[in-house]
Motif scaffolding. Structure first.
Motif, PDB file in Angstrom:
ATOM      1  N   VAL A  80      14.946  -2.201  13.769  1.00 56.44           N
ATOM      2  CA  VAL A  80      14.080  -3.340  14.497  1.00 56.44           C
ATOM      3  C   VAL A  80      14.849  -2.992  16.242  1.00 56.44           C
ATOM      4  O   VAL A  80      13.731  -3.185  16.552  1.00 56.44           O
ATOM      5  CB  VAL A  80      14.390  -4.833  13.508  1.00 56.44           C
ATOM      6  CG1 VAL A  80      13.861  -5.811  14.898  1.00 56.44           C
ATOM      7  CG2 VAL A  80      13.560  -4.475  12.297  1.00 56.44           C
ATOM      8  N   ARG A 113       6.590 -11.614   6.686  1.00 56.27           N
ATOM      9  CA  ARG A 113       7.793 -11.948   6.808  1.00 56.27           C
ATOM     10  C   ARG A 113       7.120 -13.704   6.269  1.00 56.27           C
ATOM     11  O   ARG A 113       7.521 -14.242   5.007  1.00 56.27           O
ATOM     12  CB  ARG A 113       8.983 -12.146   7.495  1.00 56.27           C
ATOM     13  CG  ARG A 113       9.570 -10.584   7.746  1.00 56.27           C
ATOM     14  CD  ARG A 113      10.902 -11.150   8.340  1.00 56.27           C
ATOM     15  NE  ARG A 113      11.624 -11.256   6.998  1.00 56.27           N
ATOM     16  CZ  ARG A 113      12.921 -11.085   7.056  1.00 56.27           C
ATOM     17  NH1 ARG A 113      13.379 -10.795   8.474  1.00 56.27           N
ATOM     18  NH2 ARG A 113      14.380 -11.598   6.639  1.00 56.27           N
ATOM     19  N   ARG A 159       5.638  -8.488  11.797  1.00 51.51           N
ATOM     20  CA  ARG A 159       7.025  -8.044  10.876  1.00 51.51           C
ATOM     21  C   ARG A 159       7.253  -9.753  10.928  1.00 51.51           C
ATOM     22  O   ARG A 159       7.408  -9.665   9.769  1.00 51.51           O
ATOM     23  CB  ARG A 159       8.094  -7.244  11.661  1.00 51.51           C
ATOM     24  CG  ARG A 159       9.361  -7.450  10.183  1.00 51.51           C
ATOM     25  CD  ARG A 159      10.745  -6.749  11.033  1.00 51.51           C
ATOM     26  NE  ARG A 159      11.757  -6.995  10.038  1.00 51.51           N
ATOM     27  CZ  ARG A 159      12.373  -8.305  10.809  1.00 51.51           C
ATOM     28  NH1 ARG A 159      12.512  -8.793  11.961  1.00 51.51           N
ATOM     29  NH2 ARG A 159      13.525  -7.910  10.253  1.00 51.51           N
ATOM     30  N   ALA A 197       6.061  -2.156   9.557  1.00 51.09           N
ATOM     31  CA  ALA A 197       5.712  -3.702   9.794  1.00 51.09           C
ATOM     32  C   ALA A 197       6.558  -3.947   8.225  1.00 51.09           C
ATOM     33  O   ALA A 197       7.141  -5.179   7.836  1.00 51.09           O
ATOM     34  CB  ALA A 197       5.304  -4.048   9.897  1.00 51.09           C
ATOM     35  N   ALA A 206      10.112  -5.297   6.828  1.00 51.15           N
ATOM     36  CA  ALA A 206       9.987  -7.327   6.458  1.00 51.15           C
ATOM     37  C   ALA A 206      10.349  -6.927   5.172  1.00 51.15           C
ATOM     38  O   ALA A 206      11.045  -8.115   4.433  1.00 51.15           O
ATOM     39  CB  ALA A 206       8.605  -7.477   6.744  1.00 51.15           C
TER      40      ALA A 206
END
Length: 196
Positions: free
Chosen positions: A27, A82, A78, A12, A16
């Motif tokens: 993804v 972010r 993810r 992840a 990200a």
């Protein structure tokens, strides 16, 4: 659950933060991997594990459960990653911290609610997995407790007392898990929803 998190957090993070070709396709592949039911994966996993000598073993069951829960975990983590400000990672890299150190020392402590929010449902999916336990194992020594619950239902009747007592015992870890980590789960599910 532990192998899912050990693989899911770095994956992840890579999806990200690291700009690489094909991350969008990865993804999308993780999203598509959640679409087919587990029965579609059972036969190929059985063949692969039989050839690798993992059939009817604990590592085989762990591999099957990780295959089932990893896409979900990465998709949940993810957005949480972010939402972590990239300036913190840049400051750590300027101070001499490498990429693994940034992930372990800076990012991971900030995303504990998200990790717990991903670990809770992953644990629940793996704990209640019946199909892989029935398909990939043959002896009662390796079969999970969900297969044991199924053994109380017979052709001529159901042993309701034993079934309900065992089901109550099986549900205790799930209830304790969510009772202990409830505040993390609620915070983690909303952590990646608003971008500042």
């Amino acid at each position: 659950m532990a192998p899912t998190l050990l693989l899911g957090v770095p994956l992840a993070y890579a999806l990200a933060r690291i700009r690489m070709r094909g991350s969008g396709a990865t993804v999308l592949a993780l999203l598509v991997a959640q679409l087919p039911p587990a029965i579609v994966l059972a036969a190929p996993l059985f063949i692969l594990e039989r050839r690798a000598g993992l059939a009817d073993t604990y590592p085989g069951l762990i591999l099957a459960d990780t295959t089932l829960t990893l896409p979900f975990t990465v998709i949940v983590l993810r957005p949480v990653l972010r939402s972590v400000p990239p300036e913190l990672e840049e400051a750590a890299q300027i101070d001499g911290c490498g990429l693994p150190g940034v992930l372990l020392r800076v990012v991971l402590p900030l995303m504990v609610p998200g990790v717990v929010a991903a670990a809770g449902p992953s644990f629940l999916i793996a704990w209640g997995e019946f199909l892989f336990g029935l398909t990939l194992t043959q002896g009662p020594d390796v079969q999970p407790v969900t297969v044991l619950l199924n053994s109380f239902v017979g052709q001529h009747g159901t042993s309701w007392g034993a079934l309900m007592a065992t089901a109550t015992l099986v549900s205790i870890p799930v209830v304790c898990d969510f009772a202990l980590f409830q505040r993390f789960i609620v915070g983690g599910l909303t952590a990646g929803s608003v971008r500042v």
